[in-house]
Motif scaffolding. Structure first.
Motif, PDB file in Angstrom:
ATOM      1  N   ALA A  54      74.930  55.448  35.818  1.00 40.39           N
ATOM      2  CA  ALA A  54      76.175  55.086  34.758  1.00 40.39           C
ATOM      3  C   ALA A  54      76.429  56.381  34.073  1.00 40.39           C
ATOM      4  N   ARG A  55      75.421  56.849  33.541  1.00 41.33           N
ATOM      5  CA  ARG A  55      75.322  58.235  32.746  1.00 41.33           C
ATOM      6  C   ARG A  55      76.379  59.341  33.551  1.00 41.33           C
ATOM      7  N   GLU A  56      75.894  59.382  34.946  1.00 36.80           N
ATOM      8  CA  GLU A  56      76.669  60.405  35.789  1.00 36.80           C
ATOM      9  C   GLU A  56      77.903  59.967  35.879  1.00 36.80           C
ATOM     10  N   ALA A  57      78.351  58.703  36.124  1.00 33.74           N
ATOM     11  CA  ALA A  57      79.696  58.328  36.480  1.00 33.74           C
ATOM     12  C   ALA A  57      80.484  58.513  35.418  1.00 33.74           C
ATOM     13  N   LEU A  58      79.884  58.230  33.949  1.00 33.70           N
ATOM     14  CA  LEU A  58      80.653  58.290  32.813  1.00 33.70           C
ATOM     15  C   LEU A  58      80.848  59.785  32.143  1.00 33.70           C
ATOM     16  N   ALA A  59      80.098  60.680  32.788  1.00 32.84           N
ATOM     17  CA  ALA A  59      80.208  61.874  32.146  1.00 32.84           C
ATOM     18  C   ALA A  59      81.620  62.589  31.824  1.00 32.84           C
ATOM     19  N   GLY A  60      82.510  62.221  32.546  1.00 32.61           N
ATOM     20  CA  GLY A  60      83.911  62.746  32.028  1.00 32.61           C
ATOM     21  C   GLY A  60      84.553  61.909  31.257  1.00 32.61           C
ATOM     22  N   ILE A  70      77.834  52.668  27.885  1.00 30.90           N
ATOM     23  CA  ILE A  70      76.918  52.279  28.997  1.00 30.90           C
ATOM     24  C   ILE A  70      76.572  50.700  28.424  1.00 30.90           C
ATOM     25  N   HIS A  71      76.782  49.640  29.549  1.00 28.09           N
ATOM     26  CA  HIS A  71      76.543  48.397  29.371  1.00 28.09           C
ATOM     27  C   HIS A  71      75.333  47.669  30.141  1.00 28.09           C
ATOM     28  N   ALA A 120      69.186  54.212  27.437  1.00 23.42           N
ATOM     29  CA  ALA A 120      70.781  54.462  27.247  1.00 23.42           C
ATOM     30  C   ALA A 120      71.167  55.168  26.119  1.00 23.42           C
ATOM     31  N   ARG A 121      70.632  54.708  24.942  1.00 25.56           N
ATOM     32  CA  ARG A 121      71.023  55.379  23.657  1.00 25.56           C
ATOM     33  C   ARG A 121      70.668  56.862  23.762  1.00 25.56           C
ATOM     34  N   GLY A 122      69.921  57.343  24.522  1.00 23.50           N
ATOM     35  CA  GLY A 122      69.601  58.834  24.646  1.00 23.50           C
ATOM     36  C   GLY A 122      70.670  59.463  25.315  1.00 23.50           C
ATOM     37  N   PHE A 123      71.710  58.828  25.965  1.00 25.63           N
ATOM     38  CA  PHE A 123      72.966  59.428  26.681  1.00 25.63           C
ATOM     39  C   PHE A 123      74.221  59.208  25.991  1.00 25.63           C
ATOM     40  N   CYS A 124      74.158  58.093  25.439  1.00 23.64           N
ATOM     41  CA  CYS A 124      75.559  57.478  24.782  1.00 23.64           C
ATOM     42  C   CYS A 124      75.365  56.893  23.769  1.00 23.64           C
TER      43      CYS A 124
END
Ligand code: KIV
Ligand code: ZN
Length: 512
Positions: free
Chosen positions: A87-93, A99-100, A132-136
């Motif tokens: 998800a992190r990769e897909a949402l990068a842009g 993230i759910h 997840a919180r580490g990225f978003c």
């Protein structure tokens, strides 16, 4: 909150939970078109997919994240690091990523599906949200099957998710089991008994197995839910999800009672519903609230009389407020480009200049065949260009020969995008079968015809025919829609639209 009216966030999951339903799959191009439309509709969150479920899903979420600027774009993950990484990769842009993460909390799911204890579930939910919180900064946690879970345990898991940094906590009625009073009570209980509840927003996600998804969502709103998760036309697993258009209009029409509303531009509801019908091939029932064919029809004399005297006698909202135009035509074959473009504007149908040119050319052809072109015809023309795959094969001409005493034969000539023409004639069980066989001979493939439906755009004998088809090839499904004054031609156009979607998806053609 404005004027005592709370704003409820609309989280649309048409492209994830909706698309997951059998028969509702969409390809990447169609998902992008739907995402654009959802943004225009004004949804707060677009759940674009489940990136870890397949490379194709990851790519579509990435593509949607790249174009959506106003809505939050969410990707669903199980409570696993590998899912969250996808998800992190897909949402990068994404301009506004979310993230759910979800994990089931009911005894049934924990025992039989997860084979985990309560302590293990609480721990895994905490770790997943923290990861997840580490990225978003925007993380939503869902307690799957919450309505069949011990409420005290849901509060415990939620308290951990809040500590780990979740911003939104979702209470799903995953199997559509709850009753409205009961579900409202659960939402209230969880809000009041979860330590740290004041720091987060509460969401609900309701399925429609007992036909109560919308009622349950509204009960949850009355009990303080801040976000509703729903889908266009209510598509989704089994009996579907809560229908976006019904929740939104219930809140709009009864905000006096519910003291809540959304930011949705309701005039976009009908167009969005039609687009989802077109790309999934799944029609809504005629009596479906808000967007069904009969939702605003008054057949009985008493009703017609009342409405003519005063619309509010039998109408609690206008068809225009949901984007259904009741205007009967002003345009005909002598109408110019200006009048046509004005009409598009009035109908809220925005298209780029190149597509507008093509639609105008089609409009002229149609106006030649049909004396009156009404707003529904114009909508149908525009729809034909939405999410349409590039034309590998274009119809040049066709002919059929049929009768009760003879079999049918169908001839077709198609133009390939390389400029060459191919013509075939076939015998079949009726005109459609014979012509589809001819097309199959030209394309050199025999996709399975899974759905063929024909209807009319408007009532009356001068209506255009609208055909929907779904074909299956190589374990994938492709939808096509065709509209014409001739039902055989609408059937050919629909089949070719599906064939073109299939051809465009073929590895050798992708990226051309
Ligand atoms: O129905 C459900 O519980 C879901 C969750 C993944 C939110 O779809
Ligand atoms: Zn669901």
């Amino acid at each position: 909150m404005t004027g005592g009216i709370r704003n409820i966030a609309v989280f649309d999951t048409t492209l994830r939970d909706g698309e997951q339903a059998p028969g509702c799959s969409m390809n990447s191009r169609e998902k992008l078109e739907v995402a654009r439309r959802l943004e225009k509709l004004g949804v707060d969150v677009i759940e674009a997919g489940f990136p870890a479920s397949s490379p194709g899903d990851l790519e579509s979420v990435r593509a949607i994240a790249g174009i959506i600027k106003d809505s939050v774009v969410a990707g669903l993950c199980r409570s696993r690091e590998s899912d969250i990484d996808a998800a992190r990769e897909a949402l990068a842009g994404a301009a506004h990523p979310r993230i759910h993460v979800f994990l089931a909390t009911s005894p049934i799911h924990m025992q039989y599906k997860l084979k985990m204890t309560e302590d293990q579930v609480a721990e895994q939910a905490f770790s997943a949200v923290k990861y997840a919180r580490g990225f978003c900064s925007d993380v939503e946690f869902s307690a799957e099957d919450a309505s069949r879970s011990d409420p005290g345990f849901v509060c415990r898991v939620f308290a951990g998710a809040i500590k780990a940094g979740a911003a939104v906590l979702n209470i799903p009625d995953t199997v559509g089991y709850a009753m409205p009073g009961e579900f409202g009570g659960l939402v209230r209980y969880i809000r009041e008994h979860t330590p740290g509840a004041e720091k987060v927003k509460f969401s609900v996600h309701v399925h429609n197995d007992l036909g109560l998804a919308v009622a349950n969502s509204l009960a949850a709103v009355s009990a303080g839910a801040d976000q509703v998760e729903c889908t266009i036309n209510g598509i989704g697993e089994r009996a579907g999800n809560a229908s976006l258009e019904e929740i939104v209009m219930a809140l709009r029409v009864r905000k006096d009672y519910l003291k809540a509303d959304t930011r949705i531009d309701t005039t976009q509801l009908y167009g969005t519903s039609r687009l989802v019908t077109q790309v999934t091939g799944v029609k809504v029932q005629p009596n479906k609230a808000i967007v069904g064919e009969n939702a605003f029809a008054h057949e009985s004399g008493i009703h017609q009389h009342g409405v003519m005297a005063n619309r509010t006698t039998y109408e609690i909202m206008t068809s225009e407020s949901v984007g259904i135009s009741t205007n009967i035509m002003v345009l005909g074959k002598h109408s110019g480009r200006h009048a046509f473009e004005d009409r598009l504007k009035l109908l809220g149908l925005s298209v780029d200049a190149e597509t507008r040119e093509k639609i105008f050319a089609e409009f002229k052809l149609l106006a030649d065949k049909k004396k009156v072109v009404n707003d529904r015809d114009i909508e149908a023309l525009v729809m034909g260009f939405a999410a349409a795959a590039p034309e590998t094969w274009k119809l040049d001409h066709w002919a059929v020969n049929t009768g009760s005493a003879l079999g049918a034969s169908g001839t077709i000539r198609l133009r390939h995008r390389d400029g060459t023409f191919q013509k075939r004639i076939s015998l079949g069980d009726g005109p459609i079968d014979s012509i589809y066989k001819s097309i199959n001979q030209i394309i050199g493939k025999e996709p399975e015809l899974e759905l063929y439906e024909i209807g009319a755009i408007t009532g009356g004998s001068s209506s255009q025919g609208e055909t929907m088809v779904k074909i299956a090839w190589d374990d994938k499904r492709y939808n096509g829609r065709g509209v014409s004054t001739d039902i055989i031609e609408s059937s050919i156009k629909a089949y070719l639209a599906a064939v073109n979607a299939m051809e465009w998806d073929a590895p050798e053609n992708r990226g051309l």
